[in-house]
Motif scaffolding. Structure first.
Motif, PDB file in Angstrom:
ATOM      1  N   GLN A   2       6.830 125.936  -9.482  1.00  0.00           N
ATOM      2  CA  GLN A   2       5.707 126.075 -10.413  1.00  0.00           C
ATOM      3  C   GLN A   2       5.711 127.384 -11.206  1.00  0.00           C
ATOM      4  N   GLY A   4       7.413 127.530 -13.954  1.00  0.00           N
ATOM      5  CA  GLY A   4       7.561 127.078 -15.336  1.00  0.00           C
ATOM      6  C   GLY A   4       8.999 126.824 -15.746  1.00  0.00           C
ATOM      7  N   HIS A 123      -5.744 135.574  -8.270  1.00  0.00           N
ATOM      8  CA  HIS A 123      -5.224 134.245  -8.576  1.00  0.00           C
ATOM      9  C   HIS A 123      -3.742 134.106  -8.253  1.00  0.00           C
ATOM     10  N   PRO A 127       1.592 130.332 -13.425  1.00  0.00           N
ATOM     11  CA  PRO A 127       0.852 130.070 -14.658  1.00  0.00           C
ATOM     12  C   PRO A 127      -0.408 129.229 -14.475  1.00  0.00           C
ATOM     13  N   LYS A 128      -0.305 128.077 -13.811  1.00  0.00           N
ATOM     14  CA  LYS A 128      -1.462 127.188 -13.687  1.00  0.00           C
ATOM     15  C   LYS A 128      -2.559 127.813 -12.830  1.00  0.00           C
ATOM     16  N   HIS A 129      -2.158 128.532 -11.794  1.00  0.00           N
ATOM     17  CA  HIS A 129      -3.141 129.150 -10.906  1.00  0.00           C
ATOM     18  C   HIS A 129      -3.853 130.303 -11.605  1.00  0.00           C
ATOM     19  N   SER A 132      -6.655 129.165 -13.962  1.00  0.00           N
ATOM     20  CA  SER A 132      -7.596 128.159 -13.480  1.00  0.00           C
ATOM     21  C   SER A 132      -8.770 128.772 -12.721  1.00  0.00           C
ATOM     22  N   TYR A 135      -8.458 128.135  -8.738  1.00  0.00           N
ATOM     23  CA  TYR A 135      -7.196 128.658  -8.230  1.00  0.00           C
ATOM     24  C   TYR A 135      -7.090 128.590  -6.707  1.00  0.00           C
ATOM     25  N   MET A 138      -6.029 125.167  -5.773  1.00  0.00           N
ATOM     26  CA  MET A 138      -4.647 124.965  -6.193  1.00  0.00           C
ATOM     27  C   MET A 138      -3.677 125.687  -5.262  1.00  0.00           C
ATOM     28  N   TYR A 142      -0.811 124.040  -3.002  1.00  0.00           N
ATOM     29  CA  TYR A 142       0.554 124.581  -3.099  1.00  0.00           C
ATOM     30  C   TYR A 142       1.154 124.762  -1.706  1.00  0.00           C
TER      31      TYR A 142
END
Length: 361
Positions: A2, A4, A123, A127-129, A132, A135, A138, A142
């Motif tokens: 994750q 990217g 966080h 990137p996504k965490h 968000s 977080y 997420m 994970y």
């Protein structure tokens, strides 16, 4: 996992042939016929870039890639989130024919004008965490996926509960000297098993060890390694730290982890490939990061006011290694300055700006 990788590859090489082994149908057809890749490449009349994502899912395909690299004009990009299956399965690692690149979590440079230290320390740097509001959920997901896919399904640990305990205990000791005996005792496993668990974290790219700097000992120094998770958000979750706020020991540990991440990412992305280590005396005095053979020394202190106590470690290191080119203290001070004995005290933002603009060293 994750960071990217897939997004980066698809957008950087939009014309490439993209093979995603995470998809069951794609994986299935190549698993049933390993020669399929060779047949497809033979049909191309022009030079192609061929991306194979999640290559660790089908290590046997590397033999075909090796042959195609030697006998065709096509170029290959192979990506994955774990090297463990490749290593354990004695996969063809292409014998020095491939260049290795690692993708780290988001760096301060990539955040541009939106850099927020407190946000990234809570966080984490995925990137996504990072972006968000959910977080924590997420991060929990994970870890669950990691335990299921990397540990249980690939048979990396026969005792999943013990490995779960290990994750928690190792997170508590993030940035600290690794005491294998204590960690093994806390998890109810042998010392060798604990060492093996740390190797799993490194092979699955969840963390990395930092060796001790012991050259030319003038004092009694510590030789044991430290361990750093690559995502401080995971450390917070596993160690049940709660919200990280400025001040205190937990903030200092998270701040040190962040600086380590920035140094590792810069070293790799700039092709510097530093030899990073730490220096610690038996008395407990230490310097967090030594670059190469005492070429540079960096101490991370998450404080706004620097005292002589904060400078003690770097000054002792300077006395032992006077040829060190530059000694730095990275802090939250408002203005960067140099002490009378030539120790640079950097504000965090100045340090990061100079690091990524290649002006620090």
């Amino acid at each position: 996992r994750q960071t990217g990788k897939s997004f980066f590859l698809k957008h950087t090489f939009p014309e490439a042939i993209y093979i995603d082994l995470l998809l069951a149908d794609i994986y299935g057809k190549y698993a049933l016929d390993l020669t399929l890749l060779r047949k497809e490449c033979a049909a191309f009349t022009e030079k192609k870039i061929i991306i194979i994502d999640e290559i660790q899912k089908l290590p046997e395909l590397l033999n075909e890639v090796h042959w195609l690299m030697e006998n065709t004009f096509h170029r290959f990009i192979l990506s994955g989130s774990s090297a463990r299956k490749l290593k354990r399965g004695n996969a063809n690692l292409l014998g020095g024919r491939a260049l290795f690149y690692e993708m780290f979590g988001i760096t301060s440079q990539e955040m541009e004008g939106s850099f927020d230290l407190i946000q990234i320390l809570n966080h984490g740097n995925l990137p996504k965490h990072l972006l968000s509001a959910q977080y924590k959920k997420m991060l929990n997901t994970y870890i669950s996926v990691y335990l299921k896919e990397e540990i249980m399904e690939e048979g990396l640990s026969r005792n999943l509960p013990a490995f779960g305990d290990f994750l928690r205990v190792s997170a508590i000791s993030d940035t600290e000297i690794t005491n294998y005996s204590n960690i093994a005792s806390d998890c109810g496993v042998s010392v060798n098993t604990a060492k093996g668990y740390f190797q799993i974290l490194e092979d699955t790219l969840l963390g990395r060890s930092l060796s001790a700097f012991v050259r030319r000992e003038k004092r009694k120094v510590i030789h044991a390694p430290k361990f750093y998770f690559k995502n401080v958000g995971l450390v917070n979750l596993l160690a049940k730290r709660g919200e990280i706020q400025e001040g205190g020991e937990l903030f200092g540990k998270a701040f040190e982890n962040f600086i380590f991440h920035e140094l590792c990412a810069y070293s790799h992305y700039s092709n510097s490939e530093w030899n990073l280590s730490y220096w610690r005396l038996s008395s407990g005095v230490e310097v967090d990061f030594i670059i190469n053979d005492a070429e540079y020394a960096i101490e991370a202190k998450g404080v706004k006011r620097v005292t002589n106590e904060h400078l003690k470690g770097v000054r002792l290191f300077k006395a032992d290694f006077p040829k060190t080119k530059k000694i730095m203290l990275v802090t939250l001070v408002g203005i960067t300055y140099k002490t009378d004995d030539n120790v640079w005290v950097y504000s965090l933002l100045d340090f990061l700006k100079m690091l990524w603009s290649h002006k620090l060293f």
